[in-house]
Design an enzyme around this catalytic site. Structure first.
Site, short mmCIF file in Angstrom:
data_model
loop_
_atom_site.label_atom_id
_atom_site.label_comp_id
_atom_site.label_asym_id
_atom_site.label_seq_id
_atom_site.Cartn_x
_atom_site.Cartn_y
_atom_site.Cartn_z
N LYS A 1 0.80 -1.21 0.00
CA LYS A 1 0.00 0.00 0.00
C LYS A 1 0.84 1.27 0.00
O LYS A 1 0.67 2.15 -0.86
CB LYS A 1 -0.89 -0.02 1.25
CG LYS A 1 -1.71 1.21 1.44
CD LYS A 1 -2.38 1.17 2.79
CE LYS A 1 -1.37 1.48 3.88
NZ LYS A 1 -2.02 1.68 5.19
N THR A 2 1.77 1.34 0.93
CA THR A 2 2.56 2.57 1.05
C THR A 2 3.39 2.82 -0.20
O THR A 2 3.48 3.94 -0.69
CB THR A 2 3.45 2.51 2.30
OG1 THR A 2 2.64 2.12 3.41
CG2 THR A 2 4.06 3.87 2.59
N ASP B 1 -5.04 8.15 3.73
CA ASP B 1 -4.56 6.82 4.09
C ASP B 1 -5.47 6.24 5.17
O ASP B 1 -6.10 6.98 5.91
CB ASP B 1 -3.12 6.96 4.61
CG ASP B 1 -2.46 5.61 4.81
OD1 ASP B 1 -2.95 4.62 4.23
OD2 ASP B 1 -1.46 5.54 5.52
N GLU B 2 -5.52 4.92 5.29
CA GLU B 2 -6.33 4.25 6.32
C GLU B 2 -7.76 4.81 6.36
O GLU B 2 -8.30 5.14 7.41
CB GLU B 2 -5.70 4.43 7.72
CG GLU B 2 -4.25 4.02 7.82
CD GLU B 2 -4.07 2.52 8.00
OE1 GLU B 2 -5.01 1.75 7.71
OE2 GLU B 2 -2.95 2.13 8.39
N GLN C 1 -9.47 -4.26 8.11
CA GLN C 1 -8.56 -3.80 9.16
C GLN C 1 -9.13 -2.63 9.95
O GLN C 1 -8.40 -1.88 10.58
CB GLN C 1 -7.21 -3.42 8.56
CG GLN C 1 -6.47 -4.62 7.99
CD GLN C 1 -5.06 -4.27 7.58
OE1 GLN C 1 -4.23 -3.90 8.39
NE2 GLN C 1 -4.77 -4.40 6.30
N ARG D 1 0.33 -9.96 10.54
CA ARG D 1 1.62 -9.30 10.83
C ARG D 1 2.77 -10.26 10.61
O ARG D 1 3.93 -9.86 10.50
CB ARG D 1 1.69 -8.80 12.28
CG ARG D 1 0.69 -7.75 12.73
CD ARG D 1 0.61 -6.59 11.81
NE ARG D 1 -0.50 -6.76 10.87
CZ ARG D 1 -0.67 -6.03 9.79
NH1 ARG D 1 0.18 -5.10 9.48
NH2 ARG D 1 -1.70 -6.25 8.98
#
Length: 746
Positions: A33-34, A219-220, A250, A607
DNA sequence: GACATATCTAAAGCC
DNA sequence: TAGATATGTC
C-alpha cells in the site's frame, strides 16, 4: 522513473497512475500500500507535472506521515511544498492561520486527555454532580462522540432531551466548551471540528484551500470518522481528485468513532469512483495467509476480496495450550531462545508478542528477562506523559498562554509552594464568579491579599515568575527558556532536595528533554527558521507513542494487537487466545463488537511473515483471581489445514469433560466455576459481604478465627475476597487486627 | 497541607 | 493483582 513504476504490479501501477477523479484503493494487508501511494505522488510530480504545492496527503499517525514523507523524498528528492500530514496536524496548521476568525486567540493551546479530565473534574465540582456517576472518562467519551458527530451542546440537548443522564451531560458539555474557549484551548476533536466549522462559516477560506489542494489522498480510510469524512468531502467536492486507501478488514477503531461505512459506501458518496483492489500479498507465507483468511471470512458485510500470494506454503500456524499463564510465557520465551539458537539469521527484533490487553505484558517481561532476552514494550504510556515533563510543558504553555487555567492549576503548587487544595479551589471560584482567568485574578493585589499571608506571598512570587518568563520568552530560544523555567520555578531544586532514586531519574528525564529541545532547534536552524515556543509546543502536543517502537533495536517487541497495525515481523506470537480475553468478554455476545475483534485477530495474524504462534492458557490469573479458561472461538475458525498443535475443542460445550477440569487451580481454591459465572459471582459476593458475618460462612472460605477483644473475628477468604468481621458483623480494618491473636480455626 | 491507609475497579488508544 | 482515587490522621 519508468523503472520504478516497473516495480509495481499491474493493479498497483494502475492505482499509481490514476490521478483524476475519485479513486478507492482497497489495499489488503501486506499488499504494498505505502509503496503504491508514494509512487503515485512521485508519478504526479515527475510524469504528470503536478505542482507539489497542490498535493495534500493525510494519514492517521505521525509515523505513517513520516514514512510517506521519507519515501516520497527518496523517490523525487524533495517534499517541498507538499502537505503530508496527520489529520490533526494539517488542521492545526490551518487553524493557526485563521483561529481569530473563530474567536480564538492566536496562541491557543491544545489540551490533551489529562487536561480535559481536569477541566471536567472541576466542572463536576462546580455543578455539584456525582463524579462516580459521571466519571470524567465517561463524560469525555460522550463529548468526544458528540463532537465527532458535529453536535454542539444545544444540538446534543435537542437530540437527547432533558432526561437524566443526558440533561446533565448536556450541561457538562456546555460548561466544558465555555471553559476551553475561556482558556483559549482546543482539544483533539476540536482540531478537526473547528476546521470543519471554519470552512462552513467562511466559504472564502474553504475556497482558498480547495483551490490549492487539487490532489487529495487519505490513508487508512477505514478509520475515518464522520467529521474527517466531512472535511475530506468539503475539500474534494470541487475538483473531486480524491484518492482514498484502506482495508475494511482492518477497521479496528470503531470504538474510537471510526465509521466503517465511509469506506463501504465510498462509491455511493462519490459517484463514478474507480475501485482498484490490491490483492497480492507480499508479506506472509501461504499457510499464514489462508489461516487468517479463514478467520476473517466469518465476518459479514465485507468488501469482496481475497488475498493471494506467490510465496510458498511455509510453516503451519502453531497452536499451544499451556497449563497456566506463566507456562505460556515460559513457552514463548523458550521458543524464541530455541529459534535464535537454531537459526543464525534471526535477530531478536524479528520477534513480536502481540497481546490483546496491556496487562498481559507483565508475564512476558518476566519470562524474557529471566532468560536474558532483550525486549521493548510499547505501552500506552508516552514518554511525554511523565509527570516531570508534563509539568514543565504546563509551565511553557502557561508562559505562552496565560489564559490556560488547567496548566496553571497543574503547576501552581508544583514544586510545593504552600498553595494547597483549599487555596486553589478558592482561586477557581473567584475566577469563575467573575468569568476571568486565574492568572488575571492573581494580578489583583486586593484578591491576593485576602489569602493567608504565607499563601499570598507565594502567589505573588508565582505571578512574578510567570510574568518574567513571559517577557523573556519573546527574545530567548526555547532551550534557554527551558533552563530559566527549571531554575526560576525551583523545580529542579525541589527534586534535588528529595535525594531519592525516583527524583534522580526525574532530573535525568528533564535533562534528556533538554536534548530533545536542542535537537529540534538544530533541525530548525538548518532550515533557517528559529524554533518558536509555539511551534515547539505544537509539535509535542501531537506526538504519539507508536513512535517509541524502534525497529532497529535488537529486541523482541511487545505490544498490543492494536498498535501492531501497519507493522510486520518474521515471527509473531499471539498469546491469550481465550474466551473473555480475545474476544474480549464485552463482545462475546456477538454483533458488531465481535466482528471488530475478529478483524483485530486478522490484523494480528497478518503481521507474521514466516511463523505464527498462537497460545492459550488453561488457567489464567486475572484481576487477582485464577480461573479456568476456554479457548477462543477464533482458533476454531482457523482452517485446520493451516494449523498444528493440540486439538481445539470447546470444553464448556462438552459437559462430559468437566470432571477432568474439576481440579484445583495452581493458585486458587474452590471447585470449578466458569469464568463468566465467577465474574458475576464476584460482583454478587462483594455486594453481599455484610450478610456473611455472624452467619455460617461458606465452607472452604474460612481462613481463620481469631480472638479480638471480647469478640470473635472471622477472616473469610477465597480468591475473591478477604473480609474481616467482628461478632456484630462490623467490618474490621486491618489496623484493628494488629493486636489480634490468631487461634486455630478448629 | 502532607502523608498514610482504605477502597474501588478492571480494553484497545490514533491525534 | 495493581493502580488510581478517596478518606483519615497528624
Amino acid at each position: 522513473m519508468k523503472e520504478s513504476l516497473a516495480k509495481l504490479n499491474p493493479q498497483q501501477r494502475e492505482a499509481a497512475t490514476t490521478l483524476e477523479g475519485p479513486l478507492l484503493i482497497l489495499a489488503g494487508a501486506g499488499s504494498g500500500k505505502t509503496g503504491t501511494m508514494t509512487h503515485r505522488i512521485a508519478y504526479m510530480i515527475r510524469e504528470a507535472g503536478v505542482d507539489p504545492w497542490s498535493i495534500l496527503a493525510v494519514t492517521f499517525t505521525n509515523k505513517a506521515a513520516r514514512e510517506m514523507r521519507d519515501r516520497v523524498e527518496a523517490l523525487v528528492g524533495s517534499v517541498q511544498g507538499m502537505w503530508i500530514q496527520t489529520f490533526h496536524s494539517a488542521c492545526l496548521r490551518i487553524l493557526r492561520v485563521h483561529a481569530e476568525r473563530l474567536g480564538y486567540g492566536k496562541n491557543f493551546v491544545v489540551y490533551d486527555p489529562v487536561d480535559q479530565k481536569s477541566v471536567i473534574k472541576s466542572i463536576l465540582k462546580e455543578l455539584d454532580m456525582d463524579p462516580k456517576r459521571y466519571t470524567p472518562s465517561y463524560v469525555l467519551s460522550e463529548i468526544s462522540h458528540a463532537k465527532e458527530q458535529a453536535k454542539d451542546p444545544a444540538q446534543y440537548r435537542r437530540d437527547f432531551g432533558d432526561q437524566i443522564p443526558y440533561s446533565d451531560l448536556a450541561e457538562l458539555y456546555e460548561r466544558y466548551e465555555q471553559e476551553l474557549k475561556k482558556n483559549n484551548a482546543m482539544d483533539f476533536d476540536d482540531l478537526i471540528l473547528r476546521t470543519v466549522q471554519l470552512f462552513e462559516r467562511h466559504p472564502d477560506i474553504l475556497a482558498q484551500y480547495q483551490k490549492r489542494f487539487r490532489y487529495l489522498m487519505v490513508d487508512e480510510y477505514q478509520d475515518t470518522n464522520m467529521l474527517q469524512y466531512k472535511l475530506v468531502y468539503m475539500l474534494a467536492s470541487v475538483h473531486r481528485n480524491l484518492c482514498v486507501v484502506g482495508d475494511d478488514d482492518q477497521c479496528i477503531y470503531q470504538w474510537r468513532g471510526a465509521d466503517i461505512r465511509n469506506i463501504l459506501e465510498f462509491e455511493k458518496d462519490f459517484p463514478g469512483a474507480k475501485v482498484i483492489k490490491l490483492e497480492e500479498n507480499y508479506r506472509s507465507s501461504a499457510h499464514i495467509l489462508s489461516g487468517a483468511h479463514s478467520v476473517i471470512s466469518n465476518n459479514r458485510g465485507r468488501k469482496a476480496k481475497k488475498l493471494w500470494t506467490r510465496a510458498e506454503e511455509g510453516e503451519k500456524i502453531e497452536y499451544y495450550r499451556a497449563s497456566d499463564d506463566r507456562e505460556e510465557a515460559r513457552y514463548i520465551a523458550g521458543r524464541i531462545e530455541a529459534m535464535m539458537r537454531r537459526e543464525p539469521d534471526l535477530t531478536f527484533s524479528d520477534f513480536a508478542i502481540l497481546y490483546r490487553t496491556n496487562v498481559q505484558s507483565r508475564r512476558f517481561e518476566e519470562s524474557l528477562s529471566g532468560r536474558g532476552i532483550p525486549y521493548q514494550v510499547l505501552s500506552g504510556l508516552r514518554y511525554y506523559d511523565r509527570k516531570e515533563i508534563k509539568d514543565i510543558l504546563a509551565y511553557m504553555r502557561l508562559v505562552l498562554n496565560p489564559a490556560d487555567d488547567v496548566g496553571l492549576l497543574r503547576i501552581i503548587n508544583e514544586p510545593r509552594r504552600g498553595i494547597g487544595a483549599k487555596s486553589q479551589a478558592d482561586l477557581e471560584t473567584l475566577a469563575r464568579v467573575e468569568n476571568r482567568n486565574i492568572m488575571d485574578v492573581l494580578r489583583e493585589e486586593e484578591i491576593v491579599a485576602s489569602f493567608p499571608r504565607k499563601t499570598a506571598d507565594s502567589l505573588r512570587m508565582f505571578v512574578q515568575a510567570i510574568d518574567a518568563l513571559h517577557i523573556e520568552q519573546e527574545h530567548t530560544s526555547v532551550s534557554d527558556l527551558y533552563d530559566a523555567i527549571l531554575v526560576r520555578t525551583g523545580y529542579v531544586e525541589a527534586l534535588e532536595e528529595q535525594r531519592t532514586v525516583e527524583a534522580d531519574s526525574r532530573i535525568e528525564n528533564l535533562m534528556e528533554f533538554k536534548s530533545v529541545i536542542l535537537e529540534k532547534e538544530r533541525e530548525r536552524s538548518a532550515l533557517d527558521e528559529p524554533l518558536t515556543l509555539l511551534a515547539f509546543l505544537e509539535e509535542l502536543a501531537l506526538i504519539s507513542d507508536v513512535d517509541n517502537h524502534d525497529p532497529r533495536e535488537d529486541a523482541v517487541s511487545l505490544m498490543t494487537l492494536h498498535s501492531a497495525k501497519g507493522l510486520e515481523f518474521p515471527v509473531v506470537f499471539m498469546p491469550g487466545m481465550e474466551t473473555g480475553i480475545f474476544p474480549s468478554y464485552r463482545t462475546i455476545d456477538g454483533g458488531e463488537g465481535l466482528e471488530e475483534e475478529r478483524r483485530l485477530c486478522y490484523v494480528g495474524m497478518t503481521r507474521a511473515k514466516k511463523k505464527l504462534y498462537m497460545t492459550s492458557a488453561e488457567w489464567r490469573m486475572l484481576y487477582g483471581k485464577t480461573e479456568l479458561t476456554s479457548e477462543s472461538m477464533f482458533l476454531k475458525e482457523i482452517d485446520r489445514k493451516t494449523m498444528t498443535g493440540d486439538a481445539v475443542y470447546d470444553r464448556k460445550a462438552d459437559d462430559t469433560s468437566f470432571a477432568r477440569y474439576d481440579k484445583k487451580a495452581p493458585y486458587s481454591d474452590g471447585p470449578y466455576v466458569s469464568p463468566l459465572a465467577s465474574l458475576r459471582a464476584t460482583r454478587e459476593k462483594q455486594a453481599e459481604k455484610k450478610t456473611l458475618a455472624g452467619q455460617d460462612v461458606e465452607a472452604g472460605w474460612i481462613v481463620s478465627h481469631a480472638k479480638f477483644g471480647t469478640g470473635t473475628v472471622i477472616e473469610a477468604s477465597g480468591n475473591v475476597l478477604t473480609v474481616i468481621f467482628d461478632e456484630h458483623g462490623t467490618k474490621k480494618l486491618a489496623k484493628d487486627l494488629a493486636p489480634m491473636r490468631r487461634v486455630d480455626p478448629s
